[in-house]
Write an enzyme that holds these catalytic residues in place. Sequence first.
Site, PDB file in Angstrom:
ATOM      1  N   GLN A  55       0.850  -1.220   0.061  1.00  0.00           N
ATOM      2  CA  GLN A  55       0.093   0.157   0.019  1.00  0.00           C
ATOM      3  C   GLN A  55       0.793   1.121  -0.042  1.00  0.00           C
ATOM      4  OE1 GLN A  55      -3.286  -0.563   3.067  1.00  0.00           O
ATOM      5  NE2 GLN A  55      -1.986  -1.906   3.736  1.00  0.00           N
ATOM      6  N   VAL A 112       3.431   4.096  -1.062  1.00  0.00           N
ATOM      7  CA  VAL A 112       3.768   4.614  -2.286  1.00  0.00           C
ATOM      8  C   VAL A 112       5.288   5.178  -2.362  1.00  0.00           C
ATOM      9  CG1 VAL A 112       1.568   5.670  -2.259  1.00  0.00           C
ATOM     10  CG2 VAL A 112       3.033   7.132  -1.132  1.00  0.00           C
ATOM     11  N   ASP A 113       6.180   4.896  -1.235  1.00  0.00           N
ATOM     12  CA  ASP A 113       7.436   5.122  -1.355  1.00  0.00           C
ATOM     13  C   ASP A 113       8.117   3.854  -1.969  1.00  0.00           C
ATOM     14  OD1 ASP A 113       8.388   2.564   0.277  1.00  0.00           O
ATOM     15  OD2 ASP A 113       7.601   3.477   1.947  1.00  0.00           O
ATOM     16  N   HIS A 147      -1.559   1.439  -4.369  1.00  0.00           N
ATOM     17  CA  HIS A 147      -1.930   2.725  -4.182  1.00  0.00           C
ATOM     18  C   HIS A 147      -1.173   3.657  -4.892  1.00  0.00           C
ATOM     19  CE1 HIS A 147      -4.167   1.559  -0.042  1.00  0.00           C
ATOM     20  NE2 HIS A 147      -4.740   1.142  -1.188  1.00  0.00           N
ATOM     21  N   CYS A 156      -1.121  11.538 -15.848  1.00  0.00           N
ATOM     22  CA  CYS A 156      -1.664  12.556 -16.597  1.00  0.00           C
ATOM     23  C   CYS A 156      -3.144  12.505 -16.507  1.00  0.00           C
ATOM     24  CB  CYS A 156      -1.466  12.366 -17.930  1.00  0.00           C
ATOM     25  SG  CYS A 156      -2.624  13.887 -19.024  1.00  0.00           S
ATOM     26  N   CYS A 160      -0.240  15.504 -24.348  1.00  0.00           N
ATOM     27  CA  CYS A 160      -1.615  15.612 -24.882  1.00  0.00           C
ATOM     28  C   CYS A 160      -2.646  16.880 -24.144  1.00  0.00           C
ATOM     29  CB  CYS A 160      -2.492  14.484 -23.892  1.00  0.00           C
ATOM     30  SG  CYS A 160      -3.335  14.572 -22.536  1.00  0.00           S
ATOM     31  N   THR A 173       0.553  -2.771   8.624  1.00  0.00           N
ATOM     32  CA  THR A 173      -0.610  -2.230   8.354  1.00  0.00           C
ATOM     33  C   THR A 173      -1.766  -2.169   9.371  1.00  0.00           C
ATOM     34  OG1 THR A 173      -2.431  -1.934   6.490  1.00  0.00           O
ATOM     35  CG2 THR A 173      -1.441  -4.267   6.786  1.00  0.00           C
ATOM     36  N   ASN A 211       3.115  -7.226  13.087  1.00  0.00           N
ATOM     37  CA  ASN A 211       2.786  -5.672  13.329  1.00  0.00           C
ATOM     38  C   ASN A 211       3.371  -5.360  14.629  1.00  0.00           C
ATOM     39  OD1 ASN A 211       1.524  -3.589  11.771  1.00  0.00           O
ATOM     40  ND2 ASN A 211       0.184  -3.279  13.711  1.00  0.00           N
TER      41      ASN A 211
HETATM   42  P1  NAD Z   1      -1.287   3.072   8.765  1.00  0.00           P
HETATM   43  O1  NAD Z   1      -0.303   4.161   9.103  1.00  0.00           O
HETATM   44  O2  NAD Z   1      -2.707   3.106   8.762  1.00  0.00           O
HETATM   45  O3  NAD Z   1      -0.910   1.805   9.681  1.00  0.00           O
HETATM   46  C1  NAD Z   1       0.601   1.428  10.002  1.00  0.00           C
HETATM   47  C2  NAD Z   1       0.824   0.300  10.853  1.00  0.00           C
HETATM   48  O4  NAD Z   1       2.002  -0.076  11.063  1.00  0.00           O
HETATM   49  C3  NAD Z   1       0.062   0.344  12.023  1.00  0.00           C
HETATM   50  O5  NAD Z   1      -0.713  -0.803  12.494  1.00  0.00           O
HETATM   51  C4  NAD Z   1       1.231   0.339  13.335  1.00  0.00           C
HETATM   52  O6  NAD Z   1       1.050  -0.088  14.578  1.00  0.00           O
HETATM   53  C5  NAD Z   1       2.321  -0.441  12.406  1.00  0.00           C
HETATM   54  N1  NAD Z   1       3.723  -0.139  12.705  1.00  0.00           N
HETATM   55  C6  NAD Z   1       4.177   1.160  12.909  1.00  0.00           C
HETATM   56  N2  NAD Z   1       5.570   1.029  13.135  1.00  0.00           N
HETATM   57  C7  NAD Z   1       5.910  -0.294  12.820  1.00  0.00           C
HETATM   58  C8  NAD Z   1       7.001  -1.111  12.960  1.00  0.00           C
HETATM   59  N3  NAD Z   1       8.085  -0.386  13.039  1.00  0.00           N
HETATM   60  N4  NAD Z   1       6.948  -2.332  12.483  1.00  0.00           N
HETATM   61  C9  NAD Z   1       5.914  -2.834  12.312  1.00  0.00           C
HETATM   62  N5  NAD Z   1       4.685  -2.252  12.333  1.00  0.00           N
HETATM   63  C10 NAD Z   1       4.914  -1.093  12.498  1.00  0.00           C
HETATM   64  O7  NAD Z   1      -0.599   2.381   7.401  1.00  0.00           O
HETATM   65  P2  NAD Z   1      -1.358   1.728   6.318  1.00  0.00           P
HETATM   66  O8  NAD Z   1      -2.365   0.682   6.645  1.00  0.00           O
HETATM   67  O9  NAD Z   1      -0.372   1.338   5.216  1.00  0.00           O
HETATM   68  O10 NAD Z   1      -2.317   2.829   5.577  1.00  0.00           O
HETATM   69  C11 NAD Z   1      -2.596   2.877   4.510  1.00  0.00           C
HETATM   70  C12 NAD Z   1      -2.099   4.259   3.707  1.00  0.00           C
HETATM   71  O11 NAD Z   1      -1.276   4.910   4.092  1.00  0.00           O
HETATM   72  C13 NAD Z   1      -1.767   3.773   2.587  1.00  0.00           C
HETATM   73  O12 NAD Z   1      -2.734   4.115   1.561  1.00  0.00           O
HETATM   74  C14 NAD Z   1      -0.525   4.311   2.227  1.00  0.00           C
HETATM   75  O13 NAD Z   1      -0.581   4.775   0.871  1.00  0.00           O
HETATM   76  C15 NAD Z   1      -0.359   5.373   2.972  1.00  0.00           C
HETATM   77  N6  NAD Z   1       1.012   5.885   3.666  1.00  0.00           N
HETATM   78  C16 NAD Z   1       2.037   5.387   2.795  1.00  0.00           C
HETATM   79  C17 NAD Z   1       3.422   5.770   3.334  1.00  0.00           C
HETATM   80  C18 NAD Z   1       4.544   5.131   2.727  1.00  0.00           C
HETATM   81  O14 NAD Z   1       4.294   4.915   1.337  1.00  0.00           O
HETATM   82  N7  NAD Z   1       5.554   4.928   3.286  1.00  0.00           N
HETATM   83  C19 NAD Z   1       3.518   6.415   4.339  1.00  0.00           C
HETATM   84  C20 NAD Z   1       2.495   6.867   5.093  1.00  0.00           C
HETATM   85  C21 NAD Z   1       0.990   6.630   4.733  1.00  0.00           C
END
Ligand code: NAD
Length: 235
Positions: free
Chosen positions: A88, A90-91, A112, A120, A141, A177, A202
């Site tokens: 999920q 985007v990095d 995502h 575009c 375009c 997540t 997690n």
């Molecule tokens: P979220 O922020 O909702 O949840 C993060 C989860 O990771 C939590 O349950 C937390 O307890 C757990 N967590 C935190 N630190 C941790 C670690 N060191 N080890 C293991 N678990 C850990 O994230 P999500 O569920 O991915 O939310 C979805 C949205 O957030 C996505 O759509 C995404 O695009 C976006 N997002 C992406 C980034 C990125 O690309 N790095 C950053 C922030 C948000």
Amino acid sequence: MTAIVVLTGAGVSAESGLPTFRGPDGRWEGHRVEDVATPEAYARDPVLVQRFYDARRAALARVGPNPAHAALARLDRDWPGAFLLVTQNVDDLHDRAAAEAGVAEPRLVHMHGELTSALCGRCGARQRWTGDLSGAPDCPCGGRLRPDIVWFGEMPYAMDRIDAALSACDLFVSIGTSGAVYPAAGFVAQARAAGAATLELNLEPSAGSYLFAETRHGPASRLVPAWVDDMLARA
Ligand code: NAD
């Protein structure tokens, strides 16, 4: 051979220095998600939204993959059975870890979207983009380039490929997540319906922890390499 689907979220990148989405204040880098991660926000204030993602894109240059990304890249490289890593995030940290591990064609899907891509808004063309999008020229375009991010209310990428992998998998593993964003939050139920074993790795119990047959809690940089070593030892 066990067919594996791994789902990752912001928690897998937290120890690289990228803040998660739902931190203590429930915001993303200080912004309400409604203000930066919806098509309506972009229509209302494109300058703010472009600047927000420009800053996220610039931050990528200051961080690198952590041991959890590296372990998943090793699993992709060395697992002889079916494997799909659905992120999920985007990095680009999974992509960089895969390159460092010498994986030519990572079995990786960014459902995502990606910060390092521009979309575009008119013709839907996607192109690699590593600098700022603010002030960028328009698409040939004539359409305006926007971040290639799937905002709330938009359709995630590669859902057909993900659905096929989930319905054929023997093991589904969710890493870092919160289980709050659909459709990803529903993947565990889909995998269970296909008869797969399910494992959550997690930091703490997530909203959907109860749906997993097994849960392990702790930092991804410790849990993921240990799980991958165990899987590869049995391969
Ligand atoms: P979220 O922020 O909702 O949840 C993060 C989860 O990771 C939590 O349950 C937390 O307890 C757990 N967590 C935190 N630190 C941790 C670690 N060191 N080890 C293991 N678990 C850990 O994230 P999500 O569920 O991915 O939310 C979805 C949205 O957030 C996505 O759509 C995404 O695009 C976006 N997002 C992406 C980034 C990125 O690309 N790095 C950053 C922030 C948000």
